[in-house]
Structures are given as structure tokens and as C-alpha cells.
Design a protein around this motif. Structure first.
Motif, mmCIF file in Angstrom:
data_model
loop_
_atom_site.group_PDB
_atom_site.id
_atom_site.type_symbol
_atom_site.label_atom_id
_atom_site.label_comp_id
_atom_site.label_asym_id
_atom_site.label_seq_id
_atom_site.Cartn_x
_atom_site.Cartn_y
_atom_site.Cartn_z
ATOM 1 N N GLU A 11 -35.071 15.603 24.627
ATOM 2 C CA GLU A 11 -34.292 15.012 25.714
ATOM 3 C C GLU A 11 -34.526 15.814 26.989
ATOM 4 O OE1 GLU A 11 -29.743 13.590 26.768
ATOM 5 O OE2 GLU A 11 -30.112 14.773 24.960
ATOM 6 N N SER A 12 -34.666 15.130 28.094
ATOM 7 C CA SER A 12 -34.888 15.774 29.386
ATOM 8 C C SER A 12 -33.675 16.609 29.788
ATOM 9 C CB SER A 12 -35.156 14.717 30.455
ATOM 10 O OG SER A 12 -35.213 15.315 31.730
ATOM 11 N N VAL A 13 -33.915 17.808 30.290
ATOM 12 C CA VAL A 13 -32.846 18.655 30.801
ATOM 13 C C VAL A 13 -32.438 18.170 32.191
ATOM 14 C CG1 VAL A 13 -32.260 21.003 31.539
ATOM 15 C CG2 VAL A 13 -33.595 20.653 29.461
ATOM 16 N N ASN A 14 -33.427 17.809 32.998
ATOM 17 C CA ASN A 14 -33.156 17.355 34.368
ATOM 18 C C ASN A 14 -32.561 15.949 34.425
ATOM 19 O OD1 ASN A 14 -34.177 19.739 35.398
ATOM 20 N ND2 ASN A 14 -36.239 18.931 35.587
ATOM 21 N N PHE A 15 -32.856 15.138 33.426
ATOM 22 C CA PHE A 15 -32.379 13.757 33.386
ATOM 23 C C PHE A 15 -31.757 13.469 32.024
ATOM 24 C CE2 PHE A 15 -36.046 13.965 36.234
ATOM 25 C CZ PHE A 15 -35.477 13.512 37.417
ATOM 26 N N PRO A 16 -30.532 13.959 31.781
ATOM 27 C CA PRO A 16 -29.887 13.729 30.478
ATOM 28 C C PRO A 16 -29.843 12.242 30.133
ATOM 29 C CG PRO A 16 -28.617 15.279 31.790
ATOM 30 C CD PRO A 16 -29.686 14.712 32.693
ATOM 31 N N GLY A 17 -30.039 11.947 28.851
ATOM 32 C CA GLY A 17 -30.065 10.555 28.401
ATOM 33 C C GLY A 17 -31.445 9.942 28.446
ATOM 34 N N ARG A 18 -32.436 10.711 28.910
ATOM 35 C CA ARG A 18 -33.836 10.252 28.916
ATOM 36 C C ARG A 18 -34.626 11.104 27.927
ATOM 37 N NH1 ARG A 18 -35.519 6.989 33.236
ATOM 38 N NH2 ARG A 18 -33.810 6.506 34.635
ATOM 39 N N PHE A 19 -35.526 10.456 27.202
ATOM 40 C CA PHE A 19 -36.272 11.129 26.151
ATOM 41 C C PHE A 19 -37.774 10.967 26.353
ATOM 42 C CE2 PHE A 19 -32.098 10.425 24.551
ATOM 43 C CZ PHE A 19 -31.848 11.510 23.722
ATOM 44 N N ILE A 20 -38.528 11.966 25.890
ATOM 45 C CA ILE A 20 -39.987 11.875 25.913
ATOM 46 C C ILE A 20 -40.406 10.917 24.811
ATOM 47 C CG2 ILE A 20 -42.152 13.120 25.527
ATOM 48 C CD1 ILE A 20 -40.791 15.600 26.654
ATOM 49 N N ARG A 21 -41.257 9.984 25.151
ATOM 50 C CA ARG A 21 -41.795 9.047 24.161
ATOM 51 C C ARG A 21 -43.290 8.894 24.379
ATOM 52 N NH1 ARG A 21 -39.725 3.026 25.192
ATOM 53 N NH2 ARG A 21 -40.960 2.741 23.330
ATOM 54 N N HIS A 22 -43.982 8.404 23.364
ATOM 55 C CA HIS A 22 -45.420 8.142 23.500
ATOM 56 C C HIS A 22 -45.669 6.645 23.436
ATOM 57 C CE1 HIS A 22 -46.212 7.027 19.286
ATOM 58 N NE2 HIS A 22 -45.247 7.891 19.004
ATOM 59 N N PRO A 31 -35.158 6.097 29.489
ATOM 60 C CA PRO A 31 -33.758 6.103 29.062
ATOM 61 C C PRO A 31 -33.602 5.755 27.588
ATOM 62 C CG PRO A 31 -34.144 4.403 30.735
ATOM 63 C CD PRO A 31 -35.444 5.085 30.482
ATOM 64 N N LYS A 32 -32.495 6.239 27.026
ATOM 65 C CA LYS A 32 -32.266 6.042 25.593
ATOM 66 C C LYS A 32 -32.056 4.590 25.194
ATOM 67 C CE LYS A 32 -27.398 7.269 25.896
ATOM 68 N NZ LYS A 32 -26.401 8.222 25.447
ATOM 69 N N ASP A 33 -31.822 3.700 26.151
ATOM 70 C CA ASP A 33 -31.648 2.289 25.807
ATOM 71 C C ASP A 33 -32.948 1.483 25.948
ATOM 72 O OD1 ASP A 33 -31.760 2.362 28.552
ATOM 73 O OD2 ASP A 33 -29.973 1.158 28.885
ATOM 74 N N SER A 34 -34.081 2.162 26.099
ATOM 75 C CA SER A 34 -35.378 1.479 26.182
ATOM 76 C C SER A 34 -35.726 0.838 24.837
ATOM 77 C CB SER A 34 -36.484 2.464 26.561
ATOM 78 O OG SER A 34 -36.275 2.982 27.832
ATOM 79 N N PRO A 35 -36.394 -0.321 24.857
ATOM 80 C CA PRO A 35 -36.795 -0.960 23.600
ATOM 81 C C PRO A 35 -37.745 -0.078 22.798
ATOM 82 C CG PRO A 35 -37.160 -2.422 25.488
ATOM 83 C CD PRO A 35 -36.768 -1.075 26.028
ATOM 84 N N ALA A 41 -40.105 7.991 20.189
ATOM 85 C CA ALA A 41 -39.585 9.255 20.716
ATOM 86 C C ALA A 41 -39.239 10.240 19.605
ATOM 87 C CB ALA A 41 -38.354 8.994 21.571
ATOM 88 N N THR A 42 -39.720 9.973 18.402
ATOM 89 C CA THR A 42 -39.462 10.841 17.262
ATOM 90 C C THR A 42 -40.784 11.437 16.801
ATOM 91 O OG1 THR A 42 -37.672 9.362 16.640
ATOM 92 C CG2 THR A 42 -38.376 10.938 14.998
ATOM 93 N N PHE A 43 -40.798 12.763 16.677
ATOM 94 C CA PHE A 43 -42.031 13.477 16.354
ATOM 95 C C PHE A 43 -41.842 14.306 15.089
ATOM 96 C CE2 PHE A 43 -41.837 12.682 20.859
ATOM 97 C CZ PHE A 43 -43.101 12.234 21.164
#
Length: 50
Positions: A11-22, A31-35, A41-43
Motif C-alpha cells: 500500500e502506498s504511504v503517500n496515497f493511503p488506499g492505493r496499492f501497487i499492482r501489475h 485505488p483499492k476499488d479498482s477492478p 496486487a498480490t505478490f
């Protein structure tokens, strides 16, 4: 012996609620509500054995 897998997400520190995904071999912060976020976003960490 049975092995259990531990999956992690970042999860982003600068933008809480946003996650790194590929997606298509690129990384995005979305954002966590992305399809389809959960599978993208799980590794699974893997130890490199030399």
C-alpha cells in the motif's frame, strides 16, 4: 512437510488506499476499488537460491 504460502500487497504511504499492482508487465498505483485489484496486487515472495 506441507508448505504454506504467504502473499503480500504493497500500500502506498503517500496515497493511503492505493496499492501497487501489475498489468501487462508494468506496475501501477491504483485505488483499492479498482477492478481485479486483488489478483493483480498480490505478490508471492520467492527466495533466490544461488
Amino acid at each position: 512437510m506441507s508448505q504454506s504460502h504467504i502473499y503480500i500487497s504493497f500500500e502506498s504511504v503517500n496515497f493511503p488506499g492505493r496499492f501497487i499492482r501489475h498489468r501487462a508487465n508494468h506496475l501501477f498505483v491504483e485505488p483499492k476499488d479498482s477492478p481485479n485489484l486483488a489478483p493483480d496486487a498480490t505478490f508471492l515472495p520467492v527466495l533466490h537460491m544461488a
